[in-house]
Design an enzyme around this catalytic site. Structure first.
Site, PDB file in Angstrom:
ATOM      1  N   GLU A  18     -30.097  24.931  19.647  1.00 10.18           N
ATOM      2  CA  GLU A  18     -30.256  26.161  18.763  1.00 10.18           C
ATOM      3  C   GLU A  18     -29.870  25.380  17.319  1.00 10.18           C
ATOM      4  OE1 GLU A  18     -27.410  29.414  19.292  1.00 10.18           O
ATOM      5  OE2 GLU A  18     -28.369  30.323  17.515  1.00 10.18           O
ATOM      6  N   ARG A  75     -20.483  19.670  31.014  1.00  8.96           N
ATOM      7  CA  ARG A  75     -20.662  19.302  29.816  1.00  8.96           C
ATOM      8  C   ARG A  75     -19.587  18.009  29.392  1.00  8.96           C
ATOM      9  NH1 ARG A  75     -21.276  23.501  26.111  1.00  8.96           N
ATOM     10  NH2 ARG A  75     -20.506  22.623  24.046  1.00  8.96           N
ATOM     11  N   LYS A  97     -20.292  22.934  17.914  1.00  6.33           N
ATOM     12  CA  LYS A  97     -20.854  23.030  16.599  1.00  6.33           C
ATOM     13  C   LYS A  97     -20.018  24.028  15.552  1.00  6.33           C
ATOM     14  CE  LYS A  97     -25.255  23.455  18.383  1.00  6.33           C
ATOM     15  NZ  LYS A  97     -26.430  24.295  18.575  1.00  6.33           N
TER      16      LYS A  97
HETATM   17  P1  ATP Z   1     -22.165  24.241  20.750  1.00  5.69           P
HETATM   18  O1  ATP Z   1     -21.034  25.001  21.527  1.00  5.69           O
HETATM   19  O2  ATP Z   1     -21.535  22.813  20.334  1.00  5.69           O
HETATM   20  O3  ATP Z   1     -22.855  25.054  19.808  1.00  5.69           O
HETATM   21  P2  ATP Z   1     -24.393  24.665  22.535  1.00  5.69           P
HETATM   22  O4  ATP Z   1     -24.340  24.412  24.094  1.00  5.69           O
HETATM   23  O5  ATP Z   1     -24.186  25.941  22.176  1.00  5.69           O
HETATM   24  O6  ATP Z   1     -23.091  23.667  21.940  1.00  5.69           O
HETATM   25  P3  ATP Z   1     -27.234  24.320  22.052  1.00  5.69           P
HETATM   26  O7  ATP Z   1     -27.780  23.760  20.769  1.00  5.69           O
HETATM   27  O8  ATP Z   1     -27.222  25.571  22.460  1.00  5.69           O
HETATM   28  O9  ATP Z   1     -25.527  24.057  21.708  1.00  5.69           O
HETATM   29  O10 ATP Z   1     -27.235  22.960  22.967  1.00  5.69           O
HETATM   30  C1  ATP Z   1     -28.643  22.439  23.321  1.00  5.69           C
HETATM   31  C2  ATP Z   1     -28.269  21.521  24.722  1.00  5.69           C
HETATM   32  O11 ATP Z   1     -27.426  20.504  24.396  1.00  5.69           O
HETATM   33  C3  ATP Z   1     -28.211  22.689  25.690  1.00  5.69           C
HETATM   34  O12 ATP Z   1     -28.744  22.140  26.858  1.00  5.69           O
HETATM   35  C4  ATP Z   1     -26.578  22.291  26.033  1.00  5.69           C
HETATM   36  O13 ATP Z   1     -26.223  22.635  27.254  1.00  5.69           O
HETATM   37  C5  ATP Z   1     -26.566  20.847  25.669  1.00  5.69           C
HETATM   38  N1  ATP Z   1     -24.936  20.431  25.413  1.00  5.69           N
HETATM   39  C6  ATP Z   1     -24.352  21.248  24.288  1.00  5.69           C
HETATM   40  N2  ATP Z   1     -22.981  20.516  24.399  1.00  5.69           N
HETATM   41  C7  ATP Z   1     -23.008  19.660  25.207  1.00  5.69           C
HETATM   42  C8  ATP Z   1     -22.075  18.833  26.042  1.00  5.69           C
HETATM   43  N3  ATP Z   1     -20.817  18.865  25.218  1.00  5.69           N
HETATM   44  N4  ATP Z   1     -22.236  17.977  26.843  1.00  5.69           N
HETATM   45  C9  ATP Z   1     -23.519  17.859  27.439  1.00  5.69           C
HETATM   46  N5  ATP Z   1     -24.482  18.806  27.077  1.00  5.69           N
HETATM   47  C10 ATP Z   1     -24.184  19.591  25.962  1.00  5.69           C
HETATM   48 MG    MG Z   2     -23.340  27.026  20.505  1.00 10.57          MG
HETATM   49 MG    MG Z   3     -26.320  27.169  23.106  1.00  8.11          MG
END
Ligand code: ATP
Ligand code: MG
Ligand code: MG
Length: 558
Positions: free
Chosen positions: A32, A258, A268
């Site tokens: 995102e 994760r 983020k």
């Molecule tokens: P954040 O909470 O940091 O915003 P998010 O999962 O909401 O993380 P996205 O932009 O939706 O962020 O993530 C893009 C991809 O990266 C998704 O497939 C998510 O599962 C993966 N991802 C995010 N954080 C991790 C992590 N700590 N370890 C492995 N994969 C991750």
């Molecule tokens: Mg997020």
């Molecule tokens: Mg997300």
């Protein structure tokens, strides 16, 4: 292809290919665009693009952009740069979930027509009450039995801006008593009267993540949709949509743990707060666990890919030790970083018997390999002159220190200058406060690259630069941003666990002359000091700024 033990997806894919279920592996990385990517995303990128590479398939980059108010072009640009820098290239054009808004709208209509979705007027509070909880089944919404015609008309009115935000929402009609809360008639479209960075003013209703993700996967022909474990409970919903919509392909969702690392935060939102509150200088501050921060810190893309490989793909969870990441970084730099000399806390050292006859214009050139065991990296020239700088910490007047304890220069004794002569400290000059301003030493002739004569026993080897030809540099040293092993665990206030002064800028450092002509982002081992990188932005003509990447050896845990 052979399955590897640390990635459970290999066995699944091997079987899908062997059975003919899929001819090709198609994955996607779906960030995102609401912030910069961090180390956890780096792992996800390596996993998704890595699978596509291993199986000669494809990996798409898709911006999952269903929350326009938090998203921006700045983040879209930064994410693309990060993915490329990590060494990956997406298949075809960049994609956006918003590319599918028209199709998703049609899918919503399809659900309505099939009696599988309805417009619900419950407000947030009422909807929560109707949903029940894990112990208690929910209750059907009073709007659940609206006719198809009424739902079509109301949904159209939603799209046309005829309702205020929150006045109503489109919900999938599934099962209000499902033990899986995600299946209790989840909202699939809500009203948001905000413009979108890709679609402008076209929409005032936006599909929610669950209604968007799987269908986008299906539209792109994704075979293996890999996400993190918190989406496990969403999988039945993912499958429900795929089964109940006329989608062109049948993707499957797989979850893995994760990546969490100690002494840092990987969210983020939390990283954004560090930027917004001015704790760091920006998303790419070298202390940040963002991809751009780590890049600026001097971590190489190869090292991060190696780290991801070490972490592997599993469902076991756990917290990875920062030492594992640091090990990957250090190993890579030890193999690849050219050596250089930098004196960080300089004191003058004069050679009393400098041989002008051996020198050209006062300079005797010493030749050193750029890397001790990689001759292909070439050699470098170190100008040796009558006055040098050495580090204050490498000299002592305390002659009682044992040879074992202090392998450096002691008053009246010998030490070797790296790549140069063996010298002996013979006189010390001090100012009125008693601070040493100059050390006078004599060199032992014929000792460059040669064993010293009988009776000359250097205590060790120290680094040095020519005082007249060295270049002044700023060296920035970093500490961990957080002083707590789990700064945000269980809702802990991570802001209360920031390390005081995690940045130290040393202004008056002296580097060997060749470092004035390197390029931003070039890494070095400053001999005996650690690994450093020329700053991506601030290194340039007339301003030599280096960031410390990591120490030479693992520091003992505090
Ligand atoms: P954040 O909470 O940091 O915003 P998010 O999962 O909401 O993380 P996205 O932009 O939706 O962020 O993530 C893009 C991809 O990266 C998704 O497939 C998510 O599962 C993966 N991802 C995010 N954080 C991790 C992590 N700590 N370890 C492995 N994969 C991750
Ligand atoms: Mg997020
Ligand atoms: Mg997300």
């Amino acid at each position: 292809t052979t399955a590897s033990a640390n990635n459970f997806l290999h066995a699944i894919i091997d079987e899908d290919l062997a059975s003919g279920k899929h001819q090709e592996v198609v994955t996607r990385f779906p960030p995102e665009p609401n912030g910069f990517l961090h180390i956890g995303h780096a792992h996800s990128i390596c996993v998704n693009f890595g699978l596509a590479m291993k199986y000669q398939g494809r990996c798409n980059l898709r911006f999952d952009d269903t929350n326009p108010e938090k998203e921006s072009q700045e983040f879209i640009d930064a994410i693309q740069e990060d993915v490329k820098w990590l060494g990956f290239d997406w298949a075809g054009d960049v994609r956006y979930s918003s590319d599918y808004f028209d199709t998703l709208y049609d899918y919503a209509i399809y659900l309505i027509k099939a009696g599988n979705a309805y417009v619900c007027d419950l407000n947030a509070e009422q909807a929560k009450e109707y949903r029940g909880n894990l112990k208690q089944p929910g209750k059907n919404s009073p709007y659940r039995e609206r006719s198809v015609e009424e739902n079509l008309a109301l949904f159209e009115k939603m799209r046309d801006g005829g309702f205020e935000e929150g006045a109503c929402a489109l919900r999938a009609k599934i099962d209000m008593s499902s033990p899986n809360m995600n299946m209790r008639d989840p909202i699939i479209y809500r009203i948001r009267k905000v413009p979108h960075h890709q679609t402008g003013d076209k929409w005032c209703i936006y599909p929610i993540y669950d209604f968007t993700h799987g269908q986008s996967d299906a539209l792109e022909g994704i075979t293996h949709s890999i996400c993190t474990l918190e989406f496990e409970g969403h999988r039945p919903l993912y499958e429900w949509f795929i089964e109940n919509l006329p989608v062109p392909s049948q993707p499957k969702q797989y979850e893995f743990s994760r990546l969490n690392i100690n002494y840092t935060v990987t969210s983020k939102r939390k990283l954004k707060s560090l930027v917004d509150e001015g704790v760091v200088e920006g998303w790419d501050d070298p202390r940040m666990p963002t991809i751009s921060g780590m890049r600026r810190r001097g971590y190489s893309a190869q090292a991060l890919r190696n780290f991801s490989e070490m972490v592997g793909v599993n469902r076991a969870g756990g917290i990875v030790d920062m030492g594992m990441l640091e090990h990957a970084i250090r190993t890579d730099l030890n193999d690849n970083a050219p050596r250089a000399m930098c004196v960080m806390n300089a004191v003058k050292l004069s050679i009393t018997n400098f041989d002008q006859a051996k020198a050209m214009d006062g300079v005797e050139m010493m030749t050193q390999p750029c890397h001790p065991n990689k001759p292909e990296m070439g050699e470098r020239q170190l100008p040796f002159t009558e006055t040098l700088y050495i580090d204050r910490a490498d000299f002592t007047e305390d002659t009682t220190l044992s040879r074992k304890k202090f392998k450096r220069l002691v008053f009246g004794e010998y030490v070797r200058l790296r790549g140069g002569y063996v010298i002996k400290a013979e006189e010390v000059v001090k100012d009125e406060q008693g601070t040493i301003t100059e050390i006078k030493a004599s060199l032992v002739p014929g000792t460059v690259g040669e064993t010293p004569p009988e009776g000359v026993k250097p205590r060790g080897v120290i680094h040095w630069v020519s005082a007249t030809l060295a270049q002044k540099a700023t060296v920035r040293i970093y500490e961990r941003l957080f002083d707590h092993e789990a700064p945000d665990f269980g809702g802990r206030d991570y802001m209360a666990h920031l390390t005081d002064n995690s940045l130290h800028a040393l202004e008056g450092c002296w580097v060997e002359p060749s470092l004035a002509n390197t390029t931003p982002e070039q890494s070095f081992q400053f001999e005996r000091e650690g690994y450093f990188v020329a700053d991506r932005y601030e290194y340039g003509e007339g301003r030599l700024v280096f960031n410390k990447t990591i120490s030479l050896v693992e520091s003992k845990s505090k």
